[in-house]
Design an enzyme around this catalytic site. Structure first.
Site, PDB file in Angstrom:
ATOM      1  N   ASP A 152       0.845  -1.207   0.000  1.00  0.00           N
ATOM      2  CA  ASP A 152       0.000   0.000   0.000  1.00  0.00           C
ATOM      3  C   ASP A 152       0.877   1.253   0.000  1.00  0.00           C
ATOM      4  O   ASP A 152       1.681   1.438   0.902  1.00  0.00           O
ATOM      5  CB  ASP A 152      -0.909  -0.030   1.238  1.00  0.00           C
ATOM      6  CG  ASP A 152      -2.025   0.986   1.161  1.00  0.00           C
ATOM      7  OD1 ASP A 152      -2.013   1.835   0.250  1.00  0.00           O
ATOM      8  OD2 ASP A 152      -2.919   0.932   2.032  1.00  0.00           O
ATOM      9  N   HIS A 227      -9.832  -0.735  -7.551  1.00  0.00           N
ATOM     10  CA  HIS A 227      -9.582   0.359  -6.611  1.00  0.00           C
ATOM     11  C   HIS A 227      -8.604   1.370  -7.194  1.00  0.00           C
ATOM     12  O   HIS A 227      -8.813   2.577  -7.112  1.00  0.00           O
ATOM     13  CB  HIS A 227      -9.055  -0.215  -5.294  1.00  0.00           C
ATOM     14  CG  HIS A 227      -8.652   0.830  -4.311  1.00  0.00           C
ATOM     15  ND1 HIS A 227      -9.534   1.767  -3.809  1.00  0.00           N
ATOM     16  CD2 HIS A 227      -7.452   1.116  -3.743  1.00  0.00           C
ATOM     17  CE1 HIS A 227      -8.899   2.569  -2.979  1.00  0.00           C
ATOM     18  NE2 HIS A 227      -7.634   2.204  -2.923  1.00  0.00           N
TER      19      HIS A 227
END
Ligand code: HEM
Ligand SMILES: *[C@@H]1O[C@H](CO)[C@@H](O)[C@H](O)[C@H]1NC(C)=O
Ligand SMILES: *[C@@H]1O[C@H](CO)[C@@H](O)[C@H](O)[C@H]1NC(C)=O
Ligand SMILES: *[C@@H]1O[C@H](CO)[C@@H](O)[C@H](O)[C@H]1NC(C)=O
Length: 317
Positions: A152, A227
């Site tokens: 991330d 996403h």
């Protein structure tokens, strides 16, 4: 006297660390509140130095944000042009809730004890002029992975692109110059449901491969709702706008809590809000970000992190 001194921003550009504390506070209505909070904010640089000096190699930083109502009460100065409370976003399936918060502290260090010590001294200074709304302690999980198992932060800006995407420029909003909008959301995950997906299904939801962290091709129709694609913002002139994310995992297996604390810094608040619109409403509407089927935001709050020079100017004396 333009140019006589340069505006020094807060350390929004500080690197991800092993540990971080995310602290959201609300002001309590007391006669001494404004004075106490102003002097604490003005003294933050001192407080930071006091803690960071105890281990210079531990990359201690703290960035401070002020919510829109508190901005008026504490500063008495014009609000940064885009600053307003977090707007609830109600999609067909999932809602981005809006929750209170007047002050925000993003406390980072390689050492958990430095974060702890700073927070202790900070709360001592603020005394009973505040109540703690939320305190979340985040930790590094392997190679910067979230608890869903994906790396991330890869698409974050680097180098000169960092101030470019995080700091308000003089010509845009002179009063807010050198500051940054901050949006936070504390998400909890349904890990059991996430784990029941195949790795291929998980990768299609995120838009990257899990082990190698390679971007998937945008072309297949079901990848356009990935996403990473929903959170890519391009304006009417075809210019892409990035934000800086410093998400951290948090949680406690013993109480079945598995979370991601989302934090975005941006020069333009509308960019983060548009990302959330696309995630919760979908683009086209009805096709929300499937990450949300496994991740629920418990909070949602917006702040503005003014420059260091602005903070020290709040000294009441
Ligand atoms: C449960 C919460 C979230 C998780 C676990 C999560 C996880 C991820 C992961 C794994 C990536 C791909 C790697 C990367 O580029 O960093 C990513 C990308 C990204 N996310 Fe999230 N995210 C979350 C919430 C959000 C929210 C709320 C926003 C914005 C409002 C956001 C904005 C972005 C952006 C801008 C990218 C980069 C897209 C690109 O240009 O490739 N994320 N996220
Ligand atoms: C910071 O600390 C120094 C030394 O203790 C003090 O002189 C100064 O006034 C402090 N600054 C603020 C803004 O409180
Ligand atoms: C610095 O920290 C020490 C204890 O570690 C504390 O006694 C002192 O008051 C702190 N100074 C400031 C300016 O906060
Ligand atoms: C600064 O950001 C704008 C878009 O917001 C982009 O077009 C430009 O290339 C960026 N410049 C740098 C140096 O990153």
């Amino acid at each position: 006297m333009a140019g006589q001194f340069s505006i020094e921003p807060q350390r929004v550009d500080a690197p991800l660390t092993q540990s971080a504390t995310f602290l959201v506070l609300s002001l309590v209505d007391r006669p001494e509140t404004v004075r106490t909070v102003r002097s604490t904010l003005a003294n933050l640089e001192n407080l930071t130095k006091n803690v960071s000096i105890r281990d210079p190699s531990a990359s201690f930083t703290c960035t401070t944000g002020i919510g829109s109502d508190a901005w008026d009460r504490l500063t008495g100065l014009p609000r940064p042009a885009e600053l307003h409370p977090f707007p609830e976003i109600k999609g067909a399936a999932h809602t981005a809730v809006s929750t209170p918060g007047d002050l925000f502290f993003h406390i980072r260090s390689e050492r958990r004890d430095l974060c702890f010590e700073f927070e202790r001294q900070l709360l001592d200074c603020l005394g009973d002029t505040i109540v703690v709304v939320d305190e979340t302690v985040g930790f590094r999980y392997f190679d910067l992975r979230d608890l869903l198992g994906f790396v991330d932060g890869t698409a974050n800006p680097v180098g000169r692109a960092v101030p470019n995407s995080t700091l308000v420029a003089q010509e845009e909003d002179a009063a807010a110059c050198g500051g940054s909008y901050i949006v936070v959301q504390k998400y909890v995950h349904d890990l059991k449901a996430w784990r029941s997906l195949s790795v291929e299904q998980q990768e299609a939801i995120i838009g990257r491969t899990k082990v190698e962290n390679v971007e998937l091709d945008d072309a297949p129709p079901d990848h356009q709702q990935a996403h990473k694609s929903l959170s890519t913002i391009t304006d009417e002139n075809g210019v892409e706008h990035s934000i800086l994310r410093d998400n951290m995992p948090f949680g406690s297996p013993g109480s079945s809590e598995f979370g991601t604390y989302f934090i975005g810094y941006s020069r333009r608040l509308w960019v983060i809000e548009q990302m959330m619109q696309r995630m919760f409403i979908g683009s086209p509407p009805g096709s929300h970000d499937r990450l949300l089927d496994f991740s629920t935001p418990l909070t949602g709050t917006t702040f503005f992190a003014p420059s260091l020079s602005f903070l020290s100017s709040l000294d009441p004396d």
